[in-house]
Design a protein around this motif. Structure first.
Motif, PDB file in Angstrom:
ATOM      1  N   ARG A 243       0.837  -1.201   0.000  1.00  0.00           N
ATOM      2  CA  ARG A 243       0.000   0.000   0.000  1.00  0.00           C
ATOM      3  C   ARG A 243       0.871   1.250   0.000  1.00  0.00           C
ATOM      4  N   PRO A 244       1.728   1.443  -1.039  1.00  0.00           N
ATOM      5  CA  PRO A 244       2.596   2.617  -1.065  1.00  0.00           C
ATOM      6  C   PRO A 244       1.784   3.904  -1.055  1.00  0.00           C
ATOM      7  N   GLY A 245       2.231   4.855  -0.256  1.00  0.00           N
ATOM      8  CA  GLY A 245       1.548   6.138  -0.180  1.00  0.00           C
ATOM      9  C   GLY A 245       0.256   6.092   0.599  1.00  0.00           C
ATOM     10  N   ALA A 246      -0.005   4.970   1.308  1.00  0.00           N
ATOM     11  CA  ALA A 246      -1.277   4.829   2.020  1.00  0.00           C
ATOM     12  C   ALA A 246      -1.303   5.572   3.346  1.00  0.00           C
ATOM     13  N   GLY A 247      -0.177   6.120   3.771  1.00  0.00           N
ATOM     14  CA  GLY A 247      -0.129   6.842   5.036  1.00  0.00           C
ATOM     15  C   GLY A 247       0.559   6.034   6.114  1.00  0.00           C
ATOM     16  N   MET A 248       0.654   6.646   7.282  1.00  0.00           N
ATOM     17  CA  MET A 248       1.395   6.036   8.377  1.00  0.00           C
ATOM     18  C   MET A 248       0.649   4.866   9.001  1.00  0.00           C
ATOM     19  N   SER A 249       1.434   3.911   9.501  1.00  0.00           N
ATOM     20  CA  SER A 249       0.908   2.806  10.302  1.00  0.00           C
ATOM     21  C   SER A 249       1.742   2.720  11.567  1.00  0.00           C
ATOM     22  N   GLY A 250       1.198   2.039  12.562  1.00  0.00           N
ATOM     23  CA  GLY A 250       1.921   1.880  13.808  1.00  0.00           C
ATOM     24  C   GLY A 250       2.334   0.441  14.023  1.00  0.00           C
ATOM     25  N   LEU A 251       3.510   0.248  14.604  1.00  0.00           N
ATOM     26  CA  LEU A 251       3.997  -1.076  14.964  1.00  0.00           C
ATOM     27  C   LEU A 251       4.378  -1.059  16.436  1.00  0.00           C
ATOM     28  N   ARG A 252       4.027  -2.120  17.149  1.00  0.00           N
ATOM     29  CA  ARG A 252       4.464  -2.244  18.541  1.00  0.00           C
ATOM     30  C   ARG A 252       5.556  -3.297  18.591  1.00  0.00           C
ATOM     31  N   PRO A 256      11.192  -8.817  26.007  1.00  0.00           N
ATOM     32  CA  PRO A 256      11.039  -9.338  27.369  1.00  0.00           C
ATOM     33  C   PRO A 256      11.485  -8.337  28.423  1.00  0.00           C
ATOM     34  N   ASP A 257      10.780  -8.311  29.544  1.00  0.00           N
ATOM     35  CA  ASP A 257      11.179  -7.545  30.723  1.00  0.00           C
ATOM     36  C   ASP A 257      11.340  -6.063  30.449  1.00  0.00           C
ATOM     37  N   ALA A 258      10.605  -5.513  29.490  1.00  0.00           N
ATOM     38  CA  ALA A 258      10.692  -4.085  29.189  1.00  0.00           C
ATOM     39  C   ALA A 258       9.396  -3.643  28.537  1.00  0.00           C
ATOM     40  N   PRO A 259       9.029  -2.380  28.726  1.00  0.00           N
ATOM     41  CA  PRO A 259       7.826  -1.876  28.061  1.00  0.00           C
ATOM     42  C   PRO A 259       8.017  -1.877  26.548  1.00  0.00           C
ATOM     43  N   PRO A 260       6.963  -2.023  25.765  1.00  0.00           N
ATOM     44  CA  PRO A 260       7.104  -2.087  24.297  1.00  0.00           C
ATOM     45  C   PRO A 260       7.505  -0.735  23.708  1.00  0.00           C
ATOM     46  N   ASP A 261       8.294  -0.810  22.642  1.00  0.00           N
ATOM     47  CA  ASP A 261       8.636   0.387  21.879  1.00  0.00           C
ATOM     48  C   ASP A 261       7.637   0.527  20.740  1.00  0.00           C
ATOM     49  N   GLU A 262       7.352   1.757  20.368  1.00  0.00           N
ATOM     50  CA  GLU A 262       6.448   2.017  19.259  1.00  0.00           C
ATOM     51  C   GLU A 262       7.254   2.416  18.029  1.00  0.00           C
ATOM     52  N   ALA A 263       6.742   2.102  16.846  1.00  0.00           N
ATOM     53  CA  ALA A 263       7.387   2.492  15.595  1.00  0.00           C
ATOM     54  C   ALA A 263       6.340   3.066  14.650  1.00  0.00           C
ATOM     55  N   ILE A 264       6.703   4.163  14.005  1.00  0.00           N
ATOM     56  CA  ILE A 264       5.865   4.717  12.948  1.00  0.00           C
ATOM     57  C   ILE A 264       6.387   4.182  11.623  1.00  0.00           C
ATOM     58  N   ALA A 265       5.535   3.551  10.848  1.00  0.00           N
ATOM     59  CA  ALA A 265       5.918   2.978   9.563  1.00  0.00           C
ATOM     60  C   ALA A 265       5.251   3.762   8.440  1.00  0.00           C
ATOM     61  N   LEU A 266       6.058   4.232   7.502  1.00  0.00           N
ATOM     62  CA  LEU A 266       5.537   5.020   6.384  1.00  0.00           C
ATOM     63  C   LEU A 266       5.920   4.347   5.070  1.00  0.00           C
ATOM     64  N   PRO A 267       4.979   3.690   4.385  1.00  0.00           N
ATOM     65  CA  PRO A 267       5.287   3.054   3.095  1.00  0.00           C
ATOM     66  C   PRO A 267       5.716   4.097   2.063  1.00  0.00           C
ATOM     67  N   GLN A 268       6.774   3.803   1.318  1.00  0.00           N
ATOM     68  CA  GLN A 268       7.287   4.699   0.296  1.00  0.00           C
ATOM     69  C   GLN A 268       6.786   4.275  -1.081  1.00  0.00           C
TER      70      GLN A 268
END
Length: 361
Positions: A243-252, A256-268
């Motif tokens: 889905r290129p150009g479809a806009g941002m998505s989020g990834l969690r 282990p033993d740590a709070p989750p990091d978030e990622a912003i994913a932007l298809p090119q």
């Protein structure tokens, strides 16, 4: 194109050293002792210069800053602008005028050079323009009509070569600016293919991959260190690439033993995915102890200092209170947490899911 094999020309477009070598072979074929030139696309994105090494880098810099506007060869080409045509600059300028020019008197002669005769090839195409000159010394013969004709045959191809190299330089310069901008943000950023292969990463992204806690690099591919998360990560990348150009998505990105990091994913538009990692905020141990066990702010601070390895006396000194006060607070903490000893307080806090022992040493 004639003077070199096609394979060499392709290499010259992408490699600065090969580009110089190819132009040098053309210079040699017409008996030129040296050459100097440059090209730029409109907007200055691809400005670059090329030379045979006859002048040093310092001399070229001085020429560009103080003498280029006094160069009769430049003036002659600008006033007789005929793109992709060979200009006999010695004939256009006249030997006497060149010999009395500021360039020759103040720059060329003082450094022991005798550059005097020159053929110029201006070019203008694909939104850019440039020129290259081929030189001989004053003690050498003038360029012959045959040599001029040979250069004339290759002038259109030479212009195309400069223009193609200019576009590559423009792309390289743009990519370099983007990398510099990405590095200035400080957050980890990386560009991945739909299969997870790393295309490039900024400085923070490279450091994150090297640490290998949130994501790791394995044989050129980016993946989560936890085996169970690798397939979902690959599936998410593949779905976003469709889905290129479809806009941002989020990834969690869990670990282990740590709070989750978030990622912003932007298809090119080229099918790759730009990831920007937003590391989870460092856990606030003091605030969580107040929330979980009902400790007062002072009690939670004392408990945190205990976990940091401080003694009762050190805690009293750090908090500017008496040892007796600290002991009373430790007893209150132990009671609220259901502990009987100081070591039990530390162990219980270390056992909390968000506070692995390595985080509170």
């Amino acid at each position: 194109m004639g003077w070199v094999a096609t394979a060499r020309l392709v290499e010259a477009i992408y490699d600065a050293e090969a580009f110089t070598d190819v132009v040098g072979e053309l210079a040699q074929s017409i008996g030129a002792r040296s050459f100097f030139g440059g090209f730029g696309l409109e907007g200055g994105l691809s400005d670059f210069a090329i030379d045979s090494g006859w002048w040093s880098a310092e001399q070229i810099a001085l020429y560009g800053s103080a003498y280029i506007e006094h160069d009769p060869c430049v003036g002659a080409m600008l006033s007789n602008w005929h793109p992709q045509k060979v200009l006999d600059l010695e004939r256009l300028i006249g030997g006497r005028e060149f010999e009395h020019s500021l360039l020759y008197q103040d720059f060329i002669r003082p450094m022991g050079d005798d550059t005097f005769r020159a053929l110029g090839v201006p070019f203008e195409l694909a939104g850019g323009k440039g020129a290259v000159t081929f030189q001989r010394g004053i003690g050498q013969a003038k360029f012959s009509e045959e040599e001029k004709a040979a250069l004339e045959r290759f002038a259109p191809a030479l212009a195309q070569l400069f223009a193609a190299r200019g576009k590559i330089v423009a792309l390289e310069n743009t990519a370099q600016r983007h990398r510099g901008l990405a590095d200035s943000f400080g957050r980890p950023m990386m560009n991945l293919t739909s299969a997870g292969r790393l295309v490039e990463a900024n400085a923070a992204g490279s450091a994150l991959l090297k640490a290998g806690q949130v994501l790791e690099l394995h044989e050129g591919f980016v993946r989560p260190p936890a085996i169970r998360m690798r397939q979902p990560f690959k599936d998410a990348l593949s779905a976003m690439a469709e889905r290129p150009g479809a806009g941002m998505s989020g990834l969690r990105l869990t670990r282990p033993d740590a709070p989750p990091d978030e990622a912003i994913a932007l298809p090119q538009m080229d099918g790759t995915i730009l990831l920007e990692i937003m590391p989870a905020a460092a856990p606030d141990l003091s605030a969580d102890l107040q929330r979980i066990y009902g400790l007062s702010p002072s009690e939670s601070q004392v408990a945190t200092l205990l976990c940091d390895g401080h003694s009762i006396g050190e805690i009293a000194e750090l908090r500017n209170v008496s040892i007796h006060t600290v002991r009373l607070q430790v007893r209150s903490v132990a009671a609220k947490m259901g502990c009987s000893r100081q070591v039990d307080i530390v162990r219980r806090i270390a056992a909390l899911p968000r506070y692995h022992s390595s985080q509170i040493q």
